[in-house]
Enzyme design. Structure first.
Site, PDB file in Angstrom:
ATOM      1  N   CYS A   9       0.940  -1.453  -0.444  1.00  0.00           N
ATOM      2  CA  CYS A   9       0.062  -0.117   0.228  1.00  0.00           C
ATOM      3  C   CYS A   9       0.418   1.321   0.151  1.00  0.00           C
ATOM      4  O   CYS A   9       2.228   0.697  -0.419  1.00  0.00           O
ATOM      5  CB  CYS A   9      -0.617  -0.144   1.101  1.00  0.00           C
ATOM      6  N   ARG A  15      -3.567  -0.730   5.728  1.00  0.00           N
ATOM      7  CA  ARG A  15      -4.229  -1.937   4.373  1.00  0.00           C
ATOM      8  C   ARG A  15      -3.030  -2.582   4.816  1.00  0.00           C
ATOM      9  O   ARG A  15      -3.271  -3.691   4.665  1.00  0.00           O
ATOM     10  CB  ARG A  15      -4.466  -1.139   3.133  1.00  0.00           C
ATOM     11  N   ASP A 121      -8.450   3.987   1.453  1.00  0.00           N
ATOM     12  CA  ASP A 121      -6.869   4.254   2.482  1.00  0.00           C
ATOM     13  C   ASP A 121      -7.824   4.815   4.040  1.00  0.00           C
ATOM     14  O   ASP A 121      -8.402   5.767   4.557  1.00  0.00           O
ATOM     15  CB  ASP A 121      -6.447   5.632   1.548  1.00  0.00           C
TER      16      ASP A 121
HETATM   17  P1  4NP Z   1      -2.168   2.550   4.778  1.00  0.00           P
HETATM   18  O1  4NP Z   1      -1.860   4.181   4.444  1.00  0.00           O
HETATM   19  O2  4NP Z   1      -1.157   3.296   3.192  1.00  0.00           O
HETATM   20  O3  4NP Z   1      -2.963   2.101   4.379  1.00  0.00           O
HETATM   21  O4  4NP Z   1      -0.921   2.487   4.681  1.00  0.00           O
HETATM   22  C1  4NP Z   1      -1.254   5.360   5.545  1.00  0.00           C
HETATM   23  C2  4NP Z   1      -0.893   6.231   6.440  1.00  0.00           C
HETATM   24  C3  4NP Z   1      -0.326   7.108   6.558  1.00  0.00           C
HETATM   25  C4  4NP Z   1      -0.167   7.689   5.429  1.00  0.00           C
HETATM   26  C5  4NP Z   1      -0.604   7.425   3.887  1.00  0.00           C
HETATM   27  C6  4NP Z   1      -1.132   5.918   3.755  1.00  0.00           C
HETATM   28  N1  4NP Z   1       0.477   8.780   5.110  1.00  0.00           N
HETATM   29  O5  4NP Z   1       0.968   9.699   4.259  1.00  0.00           O
HETATM   30  O6  4NP Z   1       1.465   8.668   6.020  1.00  0.00           O
END
Ligand code: 4NP
Length: 153
Positions: A9, A15, A121
């Site tokens: 992800c 995710r 997300d």
């Molecule tokens: P993930 O969610 O891709 O599902 O782990 C995110 C968590 C943090 C960030 C972006 C997506 N961020 O920009 O910090």
């Protein structure tokens, strides 16, 4: 046969670590042999455990994410894993520079009855329970797909 699958992800704190832990638990329940890991296309959270609210939602359903640590996906992942499962089209686009697209699959393609074309997300939507439910559904479909060719042998 051992399947080697990497979940990817953006941040590797919501995710994909959830997909890793859920798929690991479901594969174990089926007696399937899998090697699983997860990684992010971004580098912001390297070394960090999964996001607290995501861990809490997962723990409430019996999945322990606490030992997982974020890392960034790399070119060598394309040789170490048979399949790289992404959560959305942006993840796939970000992987295009690292290796062949035919090794990359969208997680929701294994749960077409869900009507979802990506795993939203929860870091932004704040719907951690909804993300977990969709991930559980996709994991069932992925493991069904991996088992299917073996049954036809
Ligand atoms: P993930 O969610 O891709 O599902 O782990 C995110 C968590 C943090 C960030 C972006 C997506 N961020 O920009 O910090």
């Amino acid at each position: 046969m051992t399947h080697r699958i990497l979940f990817v992800c953006l941040g590797n704190i919501c995710r994909s670590p959830t997909a890793e832990a859920v798929t690991r638990a479901k594969a174990a329940a089926r007696g399937m042999d899998v090697i699983l890991d997860s990684a992010g296309t971004g580098d912001w959270h390297i070394g960090k455990p999964p996001y607290g609210p995501m861990q809490e939602a997962a723990r409430a359903k019996g999945y322990d994410l606490s030992s997982l640590r974020a890392r960034q996906v790399s070119r060598s992942d394309f040789t170490e894993y048979d399949l790289i499962v992404v959560m959305d089209d942006d993840n796939a686009a970000n992987l295009a520079a690292l290796g062949p697209a035919d090794r990359v699959a969208l997680f929701t393609q294994y749960a077409q009855d869900s009507g979802a074309d990506h795993v939203p997300d929860p870091y932004f939507t704040r719907d951690f329970d909804g993300a977990l439910a969709l991930i559980e559904h996709c994991a069932d479909g992925l493991l069904d797909a991996l088992e299917r060719p073996a049954r036809q042998d």
